[in-house]
Design a protein around this motif. Sequence first.
Motif: not given
Length: 276
Positions: A17-29, A84-93
């Motif tokens: 979750g942390e890596q995904v969050a960092k990757a997405v935030v990096s796309q914004f100024d 705002p929330n994002v579930d990274l597990v259950n949609p794929l599950m």
Amino acid sequence: MEKLFIYVISDSLGETGEQVAKAVVSQFDIKDYEIRRYPYVLDLEFLKEILNECKNDKAVVVYTLVDSTLSEYVRSFCQKQSIPNVDLVNPLMNAIISKTNLKPLREPGIIRKLDEKYFKRVEAIEFAVKYDDGKDPRGLTKADLVLIGISRTSKTPLSMYLANKNIKVANIPLVPESPLPKELFEIPSNKIIGLTNTPEKLNEIRQERLKVLGLSNTASYASMSRILEEIEYAQQVMKKLGCPVINVATKAIEETAGLILEIMKEQGIELNKDIK
């Protein structure tokens, strides 16, 4: 813009979750932001405390919770509080359930479960590091296998390779000027493997080693006379010990390791390790 808070809630370490969050935030100024990671969230009361803090910080929630009760609580809470929330597990599950009709285990942190094999492998690797290159000869009597040979005969890489197969390996460099440890003569010869190489290959490897170290290639370490002296000395030691000898000149580490395992089996040494 006010500071952006991202809460990462996980029933394991929360690294994904942390890596995904960092990757997405990096796309914004965005300069002013904070990612707060909450690992090992396994009960509802702890989860409620985190979400109440999240509400106060007006944060975005990212969660990786396999427990359906906990993940549903996050979804419901965030919906009611307009968080705002994002579930990274259950949609794929759910997609996998739909495709396979299989029932998920829903066991938190299953990918990081530390079983007996894992601990044995770690122990073997630590052993190989501790008793590498004759650092402490006391390790010879504790080893599953002892490798001996002159410099540049692949003792260390073989020790580490075999350690990853849960085998405790110690290795001893053979140097004419250095006395052999008494422990080497206290262990059965069938637990010892001698490693050798051709003079030409040793000369080539040692010349390259000196170059990497920024030393002159005329040093005695790489001279043919010194190499022949060391090879002769090593042969005498191995003959005295009565141990099997492998020439590594044309062999990859994996190939030599395979030969070692075959020899140990033929010698009647039951390693009883994970050697797959």
